[in-house]
Design a protein around this motif. Structure first.
Motif, PDB file in Angstrom:
ATOM      1  N   ALA A 142      -5.501 -32.202  14.599  1.00  0.00           N
ATOM      2  CA  ALA A 142      -4.815 -30.914  14.483  1.00  0.00           C
ATOM      3  C   ALA A 142      -4.763 -30.206  15.820  1.00  0.00           C
ATOM      4  O   ALA A 142      -3.779 -29.567  16.168  1.00  0.00           O
ATOM      5  CB  ALA A 142      -5.530 -30.034  13.451  1.00  0.00           C
ATOM      6  N   SER A 143      -5.839 -30.321  16.599  1.00  0.00           N
ATOM      7  CA  SER A 143      -5.892 -29.596  17.872  1.00  0.00           C
ATOM      8  C   SER A 143      -4.847 -30.088  18.854  1.00  0.00           C
ATOM      9  O   SER A 143      -4.390 -29.344  19.711  1.00  0.00           O
ATOM     10  CB  SER A 143      -7.285 -29.733  18.490  1.00  0.00           C
ATOM     11  N   GLU A 144      -4.457 -31.355  18.722  1.00  0.00           N
ATOM     12  CA  GLU A 144      -3.472 -31.897  19.640  1.00  0.00           C
ATOM     13  C   GLU A 144      -2.127 -31.197  19.498  1.00  0.00           C
ATOM     14  O   GLU A 144      -1.323 -31.174  20.423  1.00  0.00           O
ATOM     15  CB  GLU A 144      -3.315 -33.405  19.387  1.00  0.00           C
ATOM     16  N   ALA A 145      -1.885 -30.652  18.310  1.00  0.00           N
ATOM     17  CA  ALA A 145      -0.609 -29.980  18.066  1.00  0.00           C
ATOM     18  C   ALA A 145      -0.662 -28.497  18.388  1.00  0.00           C
ATOM     19  O   ALA A 145       0.339 -27.810  18.293  1.00  0.00           O
ATOM     20  CB  ALA A 145      -0.206 -30.151  16.599  1.00  0.00           C
ATOM     21  N   LEU A 146      -1.855 -28.015  18.759  1.00  0.00           N
ATOM     22  CA  LEU A 146      -2.008 -26.577  18.987  1.00  0.00           C
ATOM     23  C   LEU A 146      -1.758 -26.215  20.447  1.00  0.00           C
ATOM     24  O   LEU A 146      -2.486 -26.647  21.330  1.00  0.00           O
ATOM     25  CB  LEU A 146      -3.434 -26.132  18.607  1.00  0.00           C
ATOM     26  N   PRO A 147      -0.758 -25.379  20.705  1.00  0.00           N
ATOM     27  CA  PRO A 147      -0.551 -24.890  22.067  1.00  0.00           C
ATOM     28  C   PRO A 147      -1.467 -23.717  22.321  1.00  0.00           C
ATOM     29  O   PRO A 147      -2.240 -23.317  21.454  1.00  0.00           O
ATOM     30  CB  PRO A 147       0.915 -24.417  22.022  1.00  0.00           C
ATOM     31  N   LEU A 185      -2.722 -14.186  11.389  1.00  0.00           N
ATOM     32  CA  LEU A 185      -2.507 -15.601  11.710  1.00  0.00           C
ATOM     33  C   LEU A 185      -1.021 -15.927  11.805  1.00  0.00           C
ATOM     34  O   LEU A 185      -0.602 -16.699  12.667  1.00  0.00           O
ATOM     35  CB  LEU A 185      -3.183 -16.483  10.658  1.00  0.00           C
ATOM     36  N   GLU A 186      -0.221 -15.322  10.944  1.00  0.00           N
ATOM     37  CA  GLU A 186       1.227 -15.560  10.993  1.00  0.00           C
ATOM     38  C   GLU A 186       1.829 -15.040  12.294  1.00  0.00           C
ATOM     39  O   GLU A 186       2.713 -15.666  12.889  1.00  0.00           O
ATOM     40  CB  GLU A 186       1.902 -14.880   9.798  1.00  0.00           C
ATOM     41  N   VAL A 187       1.339 -13.885  12.765  1.00  0.00           N
ATOM     42  CA  VAL A 187       1.905 -13.261  13.959  1.00  0.00           C
ATOM     43  C   VAL A 187       1.437 -13.934  15.239  1.00  0.00           C
ATOM     44  O   VAL A 187       2.216 -14.158  16.169  1.00  0.00           O
ATOM     45  CB  VAL A 187       1.554 -11.755  13.994  1.00  0.00           C
ATOM     46  N   TYR A 188       0.145 -14.304  15.313  1.00  0.00           N
ATOM     47  CA  TYR A 188      -0.431 -14.722  16.589  1.00  0.00           C
ATOM     48  C   TYR A 188      -0.679 -16.216  16.756  1.00  0.00           C
ATOM     49  O   TYR A 188      -0.905 -16.674  17.874  1.00  0.00           O
ATOM     50  CB  TYR A 188      -1.750 -13.974  16.820  1.00  0.00           C
ATOM     51  N   ALA A 189      -0.672 -16.986  15.686  1.00  0.00           N
ATOM     52  CA  ALA A 189      -1.044 -18.399  15.806  1.00  0.00           C
ATOM     53  C   ALA A 189       0.139 -19.294  16.138  1.00  0.00           C
ATOM     54  O   ALA A 189       0.016 -20.514  16.100  1.00  0.00           O
ATOM     55  CB  ALA A 189      -1.721 -18.882  14.527  1.00  0.00           C
ATOM     56  N   ASN A 190       1.276 -18.704  16.457  1.00  0.00           N
ATOM     57  CA  ASN A 190       2.426 -19.470  16.938  1.00  0.00           C
ATOM     58  C   ASN A 190       2.871 -20.534  15.934  1.00  0.00           C
ATOM     59  O   ASN A 190       3.346 -21.601  16.309  1.00  0.00           O
ATOM     60  CB  ASN A 190       2.078 -20.125  18.281  1.00  0.00           C
ATOM     61  N   THR A 231      -0.872 -14.184  23.458  1.00  0.00           N
ATOM     62  CA  THR A 231      -1.722 -13.093  23.896  1.00  0.00           C
ATOM     63  C   THR A 231      -1.455 -11.919  22.975  1.00  0.00           C
ATOM     64  O   THR A 231      -0.319 -11.627  22.646  1.00  0.00           O
ATOM     65  CB  THR A 231      -1.381 -12.688  25.345  1.00  0.00           C
ATOM     66  N   ALA A 232      -2.531 -11.264  22.523  1.00  0.00           N
ATOM     67  CA  ALA A 232      -2.364 -10.149  21.594  1.00  0.00           C
ATOM     68  C   ALA A 232      -1.497  -9.063  22.208  1.00  0.00           C
ATOM     69  O   ALA A 232      -1.568  -8.775  23.396  1.00  0.00           O
ATOM     70  CB  ALA A 232      -3.728  -9.572  21.225  1.00  0.00           C
ATOM     71  N   MET A 280      -1.031 -29.231  12.751  1.00  0.00           N
ATOM     72  CA  MET A 280      -1.218 -27.975  12.032  1.00  0.00           C
ATOM     73  C   MET A 280      -2.691 -27.809  11.674  1.00  0.00           C
ATOM     74  O   MET A 280      -3.314 -28.703  11.127  1.00  0.00           O
ATOM     75  CB  MET A 280      -0.357 -27.963  10.771  1.00  0.00           C
ATOM     76  N   LEU A 281      -3.244 -26.657  12.010  1.00  0.00           N
ATOM     77  CA  LEU A 281      -4.628 -26.343  11.684  1.00  0.00           C
ATOM     78  C   LEU A 281      -4.656 -25.700  10.297  1.00  0.00           C
ATOM     79  O   LEU A 281      -3.989 -24.696  10.050  1.00  0.00           O
ATOM     80  CB  LEU A 281      -5.186 -25.371  12.722  1.00  0.00           C
ATOM     81  N   ASN A 282      -5.415 -26.291   9.377  1.00  0.00           N
ATOM     82  CA  ASN A 282      -5.463 -25.801   7.997  1.00  0.00           C
ATOM     83  C   ASN A 282      -6.639 -24.856   7.798  1.00  0.00           C
ATOM     84  O   ASN A 282      -7.783 -25.193   8.129  1.00  0.00           O
ATOM     85  CB  ASN A 282      -5.578 -26.978   7.027  1.00  0.00           C
ATOM     86  N   ALA A 283      -6.356 -23.677   7.242  1.00  0.00           N
ATOM     87  CA  ALA A 283      -7.382 -22.645   7.104  1.00  0.00           C
ATOM     88  C   ALA A 283      -7.505 -22.166   5.663  1.00  0.00           C
ATOM     89  O   ALA A 283      -6.546 -22.205   4.889  1.00  0.00           O
ATOM     90  CB  ALA A 283      -7.060 -21.463   8.003  1.00  0.00           C
ATOM     91  N   ILE A 284      -8.713 -21.694   5.335  1.00  0.00           N
ATOM     92  CA  ILE A 284      -8.999 -21.063   4.052  1.00  0.00           C
ATOM     93  C   ILE A 284      -9.617 -19.697   4.336  1.00  0.00           C
ATOM     94  O   ILE A 284     -10.416 -19.556   5.267  1.00  0.00           O
ATOM     95  CB  ILE A 284      -9.980 -21.912   3.219  1.00  0.00           C
ATOM     96  N   ILE A 285      -9.264 -18.714   3.521  1.00  0.00           N
ATOM     97  CA  ILE A 285      -9.809 -17.365   3.676  1.00  0.00           C
ATOM     98  C   ILE A 285     -10.564 -16.989   2.404  1.00  0.00           C
ATOM     99  O   ILE A 285     -10.011 -17.088   1.304  1.00  0.00           O
ATOM    100  CB  ILE A 285      -8.688 -16.344   3.940  1.00  0.00           C
ATOM    101  N   ILE A 286     -11.823 -16.561   2.557  1.00  0.00           N
ATOM    102  CA  ILE A 286     -12.637 -16.124   1.430  1.00  0.00           C
ATOM    103  C   ILE A 286     -13.067 -14.679   1.676  1.00  0.00           C
ATOM    104  O   ILE A 286     -13.805 -14.381   2.613  1.00  0.00           O
ATOM    105  CB  ILE A 286     -13.904 -17.002   1.249  1.00  0.00           C
TER     106      ILE A 286
END
Length: 248
Positions: free
Chosen positions: A130-135, A21-26, A139-140, A1-7
């Motif tokens: 984290a990247s290992e778990a990212l497929p 991110l919820e819609v496109y990041a799978n 596509t938008a 899981m890639l952990n993100a912060i939004i400012i």
């Protein structure tokens, strides 16, 4: 899981990025938190190390480059978000991984996520794991499925001017003035389209903001669309709509 912060100091911008991110990041990007200022981020970073920080360049009176000057080789990828192209050179100098213009385009966000994944493959630590778990990311969406009696029709988003509620049905209005009625509520379409540039301007209307030609003043106001359609705006939606339009 890639952990993100939004400012970002604007609530609607933080909400939009969370939705994108919820819609496109799978399901592989987790937003640990969203804040309106760098002071809140500093407190968070005392006990947490995110993989990526999406950082608005202008926060109220603060230009974040001053804040970044105090940071030495931050342990996270930095992605600037802004409505102003003039900061591109400064972003490059600040070693930002990427630079996203508002309103953030889903395709551009996907490219940024792929850059983060690629960069993490090259370095050890949490980001690499984290990247290992990212497929590959989705596509938008350029088309949406519309249910009909015969099955599904796939419609280009750019062909839609607005959608109108009709009790438990929705009337989809097209740029060419044609329309179809679908056995699906406007609320269901709003959930699908709000991160793709559509805005609920009234209980009965969901508008493709890219098709807005003019906003006419009034109690709530009226939108004039490219195909000549006129849509009344509810008073309580007016300010949020104008903010969204200014960000385009």
């Amino acid at each position: 899981m890639l952990n993100a912060i939004i400012i970002d100091d604007e609530d609607h911008c933080r909400s939009r990025l969370v939705n994108l991110l919820e819609v496109y990041a799978n399901g592989k990007v987790k937003v640990l938190g969203s804040f309106s200022d760098t002071a809140s981020l500093d407190v968070f970073l005392e006990s947490n190390v995110p993989d990526v920080v999406f950082l608005d360049i202008e926060l109220d009176e603060e230009i974040v480059f001053n804040w970044l000057n105090e940071k030495k080789d931050p342990p996270f990828a930095l992605v600037f978000t802004t409505a102003h192209e003039r900061y591109a050179i400064e972003a490059i100098k600040a070693n930002a991984l990427d630079y996203l213009l508002k309103p953030i385009d889903p395709d551009e966000l996907l490219l940024t996520l792929e850059k983060i994944k690629s960069k993490s493959d090259q370095k050890p630590g949490a980001l690499s794991r984290a990247s290992e778990a990212l497929p590959a990311f989705h596509t938008a969406k350029k088309k949406i499925p519309i249910p009909t009696q015969e099955g599904l029709v796939f419609v280009e988003l750019d062909e839609i001017s607005h959608l109108q509620a009709d009790v438990n049905y929705t009337v989809i209005h097209f740029q060419n003035k044609q329309k179809i009625t679908v056995a699906k509520t406007l609320k269901e379409f709003e959930a699908m389209l709000q991160v793709l540039g559509f805005f609920r301007v009234h209980n009965s209307h969901l508008v493709n903001l890219s098709k807005v030609k003019q906003f006419k003043k009034g109690k709530g106001g009226t939108l004039i669309l490219e195909n000549g359609s006129q849509i009344d705006v509810s008073t309580r939606k007016k300010e949020a709509l104008l903010t969204a339009l200014r960000a385009m």
